[in-house]
Design a protein around this motif. Structure first.
Motif, PDB file in Angstrom:
ATOM      1  N   GLU A 206       0.800  -1.221   0.000  1.00  0.00           N
ATOM      2  CA  GLU A 206       0.000   0.000   0.000  1.00  0.00           C
ATOM      3  C   GLU A 206       0.837   1.277   0.000  1.00  0.00           C
ATOM      4  O   GLU A 206       0.285   2.380  -0.031  1.00  0.00           O
ATOM      5  N   ILE A 207       2.151   1.160   0.059  1.00  0.00           N
ATOM      6  CA  ILE A 207       3.010   2.338   0.003  1.00  0.00           C
ATOM      7  C   ILE A 207       4.046   2.147  -1.095  1.00  0.00           C
ATOM      8  O   ILE A 207       4.323   1.031  -1.528  1.00  0.00           O
ATOM      9  N   THR A 208       4.614   3.245  -1.540  1.00  0.00           N
ATOM     10  CA  THR A 208       5.564   3.199  -2.649  1.00  0.00           C
ATOM     11  C   THR A 208       6.999   3.106  -2.140  1.00  0.00           C
ATOM     12  O   THR A 208       7.286   3.393  -0.976  1.00  0.00           O
ATOM     13  N   GLN A 209       7.903   2.723  -3.048  1.00  0.00           N
ATOM     14  CA  GLN A 209       9.318   2.726  -2.696  1.00  0.00           C
ATOM     15  C   GLN A 209       9.786   4.130  -2.342  1.00  0.00           C
ATOM     16  O   GLN A 209      10.636   4.305  -1.468  1.00  0.00           O
ATOM     17  N   GLU A 210       9.223   5.128  -3.009  1.00  0.00           N
ATOM     18  CA  GLU A 210       9.607   6.513  -2.726  1.00  0.00           C
ATOM     19  C   GLU A 210       9.221   6.898  -1.295  1.00  0.00           C
ATOM     20  O   GLU A 210       9.967   7.606  -0.600  1.00  0.00           O
ATOM     21  N   GLN A 229      11.184   4.743  15.240  1.00  0.00           N
ATOM     22  CA  GLN A 229      10.012   5.578  15.000  1.00  0.00           C
ATOM     23  C   GLN A 229       9.640   5.635  13.533  1.00  0.00           C
ATOM     24  O   GLN A 229       8.455   5.555  13.171  1.00  0.00           O
ATOM     25  N   ASN A 230      10.636   5.755  12.643  1.00  0.00           N
ATOM     26  CA  ASN A 230      10.334   5.841  11.217  1.00  0.00           C
ATOM     27  C   ASN A 230       9.793   4.527  10.675  1.00  0.00           C
ATOM     28  O   ASN A 230       8.938   4.520   9.779  1.00  0.00           O
ATOM     29  N   SER A 231      10.272   3.409  11.220  1.00  0.00           N
ATOM     30  CA  SER A 231       9.704   2.109  10.843  1.00  0.00           C
ATOM     31  C   SER A 231       8.246   2.035  11.280  1.00  0.00           C
ATOM     32  O   SER A 231       7.373   1.580  10.522  1.00  0.00           O
ATOM     33  N   LYS A 232       7.966   2.476  12.499  1.00  0.00           N
ATOM     34  CA  LYS A 232       6.586   2.475  12.988  1.00  0.00           C
ATOM     35  C   LYS A 232       5.700   3.395  12.140  1.00  0.00           C
ATOM     36  O   LYS A 232       4.527   3.074  11.886  1.00  0.00           O
ATOM     37  N   ASP A 233       6.247   4.522  11.711  1.00  0.00           N
ATOM     38  CA  ASP A 233       5.476   5.439  10.865  1.00  0.00           C
ATOM     39  C   ASP A 233       5.063   4.759   9.562  1.00  0.00           C
ATOM     40  O   ASP A 233       3.923   4.924   9.097  1.00  0.00           O
ATOM     41  N   LEU A 234       5.963   4.009   8.957  1.00  0.00           N
ATOM     42  CA  LEU A 234       5.639   3.304   7.715  1.00  0.00           C
ATOM     43  C   LEU A 234       4.595   2.217   7.959  1.00  0.00           C
ATOM     44  O   LEU A 234       3.693   2.008   7.137  1.00  0.00           O
ATOM     45  N   ILE A 235       4.708   1.529   9.075  1.00  0.00           N
ATOM     46  CA  ILE A 235       3.713   0.508   9.419  1.00  0.00           C
ATOM     47  C   ILE A 235       2.337   1.153   9.591  1.00  0.00           C
ATOM     48  O   ILE A 235       1.329   0.647   9.070  1.00  0.00           O
ATOM     49  N   GLU A 236       2.285   2.264  10.302  1.00  0.00           N
ATOM     50  CA  GLU A 236       1.008   2.941  10.523  1.00  0.00           C
ATOM     51  C   GLU A 236       0.420   3.465   9.214  1.00  0.00           C
ATOM     52  O   GLU A 236      -0.804   3.438   9.019  1.00  0.00           O
ATOM     53  N   LEU A 237       1.277   3.938   8.314  1.00  0.00           N
ATOM     54  CA  LEU A 237       0.799   4.411   7.014  1.00  0.00           C
ATOM     55  C   LEU A 237       0.146   3.271   6.242  1.00  0.00           C
ATOM     56  O   LEU A 237      -0.900   3.449   5.607  1.00  0.00           O
ATOM     57  N   ASN A 238       0.754   2.091   6.294  1.00  0.00           N
ATOM     58  CA  ASN A 238       0.154   0.916   5.655  1.00  0.00           C
ATOM     59  C   ASN A 238      -1.208   0.602   6.249  1.00  0.00           C
ATOM     60  O   ASN A 238      -2.165   0.299   5.533  1.00  0.00           O
ATOM     61  N   MET A 242      -5.293   0.558   4.829  1.00  0.00           N
ATOM     62  CA  MET A 242      -6.062  -0.678   4.933  1.00  0.00           C
ATOM     63  C   MET A 242      -5.311  -1.929   4.482  1.00  0.00           C
ATOM     64  O   MET A 242      -5.893  -2.889   3.986  1.00  0.00           O
ATOM     65  N   GLU A 243      -3.999  -1.931   4.666  1.00  0.00           N
ATOM     66  CA  GLU A 243      -3.242  -3.165   4.463  1.00  0.00           C
ATOM     67  C   GLU A 243      -3.786  -4.238   5.405  1.00  0.00           C
ATOM     68  O   GLU A 243      -3.949  -4.014   6.601  1.00  0.00           O
TER      69      GLU A 243
END
Length: 255
Positions: A206-210, A229-238, A242-243
């Motif tokens: 659900e997120i791009t490589q960019e 924190q940045n890893s958690k941010d990407l998880i939350e974005l997913n 609705m991943e």
């Protein structure tokens, strides 16, 4: 060269069980510091995928603790490392397969593992969990062992068609559910001020490589707290997008 590491996993918004397993560690050896990371994405009936993924993690952790110290007493030989890793995967394929037969279920797991030394990087992969290298940009190292990846390679499907194809999660092989397993291996020189990422497929649908690069480029990851924190941010974005799968990411940052 030294290392910072982090590992984050999340059950996601739908599933009752987190069937992902992961491990990342820094190791002091006779040849200096090294870093090892592994991500396994389990699958199977009766919520047993976590058994498969955790079993493979334990087998590789045992290799790190028992075999790597022996190997580092002399010059590392990539053929020996890859041979031992393939033996682990073959052995685990049989063990998990027998367990599944005894329980009357099918279960298995992907595996992507990485060892980074002071000068080299070794990777092994089965399934569709991935390894990336992030420096001036982001590049996928591994190749998905999936039906749609094969169809794209053969020219039967475009990447755009693959994004919505209902078979996008169909694996060509996985550890525990295939009669024989044929891992891919990758070797490259390790580099300073670089981020190496392993992830389950839940991180990237659900997120791009960019978007991944924006959060994980080396100049941003100057501490373990920021990596986490940045890893958690990407998880939350997913999850916001609705991943539906479990989501896992392991990072090694060289400096």
């Amino acid at each position: 060269m030294d290392f910072m590491v982090s590992a984050e996993t999340d059950i996601g918004i739908v599933k009752n069980t987190n069937q992902d397993s992961l491990s990342v560690k820094i190791i002091d050896t006779y040849q200096g510091r090294m870093a090892f990371a592994i991500v396994c994405d389990g699958m199977g009936g009766l919520q047993k995928g976590e058994v498969a993924s955790a079993t493979v993690i334990k087998a590789f952790d045992k290799w790190v603790n028992e075999q790597l110290p022996i190997l580092t007493r002399q010059t590392l030989d990539q053929s020996v490392i890859f041979s031992q890793w393939k033996d682990i995967i073959s052995g685990q394929n049989e063990i998990i397969g027998r367990y599944g037969d005894s329980q009357g279920i099918k279960l298995g797991t992907t595996v992507v593992a990485m060892l980074i030394t002071q000068s080299e990087c070794y990777i092994i992969n089965v399934g569709d969990s991935r390894a990336y290298i992030i420096n001036d940009d982001i590049n996928q190292i591994t190749q998905d062992q999936t039906f749609i990846a094969r169809e794209i390679a053969l020219g039967h499907m475009t990447p755009e068609q693959a994004k919505t194809d209902r078979r996008r999660n169909v694996l060509l092989q996985c550890v525990g559910a295939s009669e024989k397993v044929y891992p891919d291996v990758f070797y490259l020189k390790s580099d300073i001020n670089t981020v190496y990422m392993l992830c389950s497929d839940g991180l990237r649908h659900e997120i791009t490589q960019e978007e991944i690069y924006t959060k994980l480029k080396p100049e941003l990851l100057i501490s373990n707290d920021i990596m986490t924190q940045n890893s958690k941010d990407l998880i939350e974005l997913n999850k916001e997008r609705m991943e539906r799968d479990n989501i896992s990411v392991a990072l090694i940052r060289t400096f």
